[in-house]
Write an enzyme that holds these catalytic residues in place. Structure first.
Site, PDB file in Angstrom:
ATOM      1  N   CYS A  93       1.514  -1.028   0.016  1.00 17.34           N
ATOM      2  CA  CYS A  93      -0.004  -0.219  -0.176  1.00 17.34           C
ATOM      3  C   CYS A  93       1.227   0.791   0.198  1.00 17.34           C
ATOM      4  O   CYS A  93       0.782   1.778  -0.963  1.00 17.34           O
ATOM      5  CB  CYS A  93      -0.989   0.462   1.528  1.00 17.34           C
ATOM      6  SG  CYS A  93      -0.144   0.143   2.584  1.00 17.34           S
ATOM      7  N   HIS A  94       1.573   1.188   0.911  1.00 17.83           N
ATOM      8  CA  HIS A  94       2.375   2.497   0.866  1.00 17.83           C
ATOM      9  C   HIS A  94       3.870   2.979  -0.119  1.00 17.83           C
ATOM     10  O   HIS A  94       3.848   3.366  -0.740  1.00 17.83           O
ATOM     11  CB  HIS A  94       3.220   2.666   2.448  1.00 17.83           C
ATOM     12  CG  HIS A  94       2.754   2.855   3.411  1.00 17.83           C
ATOM     13  ND1 HIS A  94       2.186   3.610   4.135  1.00 17.83           N
ATOM     14  CD2 HIS A  94       2.675   1.498   4.723  1.00 17.83           C
ATOM     15  CE1 HIS A  94       1.711   3.816   4.932  1.00 17.83           C
ATOM     16  NE2 HIS A  94       2.082   2.673   5.519  1.00 17.83           N
TER      17      HIS A  94
END
Length: 311
Positions: free
Chosen positions: A118-119
């Protein structure tokens, strides 16, 4: 009648697995193969289902994901791994189709796909074009901060944040990954081709889902001098064929992290001025940052409309 492809989720009770199941239950081209609760950890039954599927999603811890790969003996099965285990493995295809036509073509024919973190998704969406277009050198001193809803921490963190007796500290944004060894750093460097991982500040906040990842830009270090308007034009052209990535400006002066919750969209906000700029990726950590991206990759592998069952 639409053709049905068989799909199995190994790890269907985790946060990403549950999100995948919800998306795939309404997919017109998918027959979802479910394992009974009492056999969920039975290796023989898992192996049978995996080798009967067209696509297998791994929603497991890293070591368990590595072990699960060896259960698949059918060469026609495509594995999409949502863990960190294979994201920097050159034998696996990185599942970010918007980065180039070549990336999309590789995904379409791949049997082993590593779904992005995600990041990392937020960072790569902004940093990859900057390096690819020659605006920044791979040696540029990248840094980033990334704000996420607490669902990004999985079932354990969700329970902590939703507990009635949680600590007062949970009402405040909390920085973590303080030792600069966050598990997404290797793929941030590997995929973008930068010479060192960024100085990275992840922050978890008291909202369920949503994410924004911000990269500050020092224009005096640009290889190619561009104005803010020119940078926006570069990014608009780079992502012009994307169904999910858009370029925007926030008129209100505030940029919320949950603007794209419950969607598979990702919007890049290019803000600042000709001397100091930021690029902020806003998306859903459970959507484009996890299960939504996995479904998108599956659709591409199966030759379906990549937007099917995605908003």
């Amino acid at each position: 009648m639409a053709m049905k492809y068989k799909v199995y989720i190994d790890g269907q009770v985790g946060t990403t697995g549950l999100q995948l199941r919800q998306r795939l239950e309404h997919h017109p081209n998918i027959e979802l193969m479910l394992i009974s609760e009492e056999l969920r950890k039975d290796e023989a039954e898992r192996k049978r289902l995996m080798n009967s599927a067209d696509v297998v999603f791994l929603c497991l811890p890293d070591e368990a994901a590595k072990e699960a790969v060896f259960l698949v003996e059918n060469p026609n099965v495509c594995i999409i791994d949502a863990s960190t285990a294979h994201r920097t493995n050159p034998l696996w295809t990185y599942g970010f189709p918007e980065l180039s036509p070549a990336h999309r073509q590789e995904i379409a024919k791949a049997k082993r796909i590593a779904n992005p973190g995600c990041h990392a998704t937020g960072f790569i969406a902004a940093a990859y074009p900057l390096v690819k277009l020659g605006i920044l050198s791979p040696d540029y001193p990248f840094s980033a901060h990334s704000i996420t809803g607490y669902s990004g921490g999985g079932k354990g963190m969700i329970q902590e944040y939703e507990a009635s007796d949680r600590p007062d500290a949970f009402e405040s944004p909390r920085q973590y990954g303080l030792n600069q060894t966050h598990k997404h750093l290797p793929e941030m460097q590997y995929v973008t081709g930068i010479s060192a991982p960024p100085v990275f500040t992840p922050i978890v906040c008291d909202f369920y889902r949503g994410m924004e990842t911000c990269i500050p830009l020092h224009t005096d270090l640009f290889l190619k001098k561009v104005t803010k308007a020119e940078l926006i034009a570069y990014f608009q052209d780079f992502y012009k064929d994307s169904n999910f990535i858009k370029i925007a400006h926030e008129e209100s002066g505030f940029l919320a992290s949950n603007l794209l919750a419950d969607s598979n969209g990702l919007t890049l906000y290019i803000e600042g001025n000709d001397q100091r700029m930021t690029i902020t990726s806003v998306f859903d950590n459970l959507g484009k940052g996890a299960s939504g991206a996995a479904v998108q990759n599956m659709n591409i592998v199966l030759g379906l409309d990549e937007t099917e069952s995605l908003i």
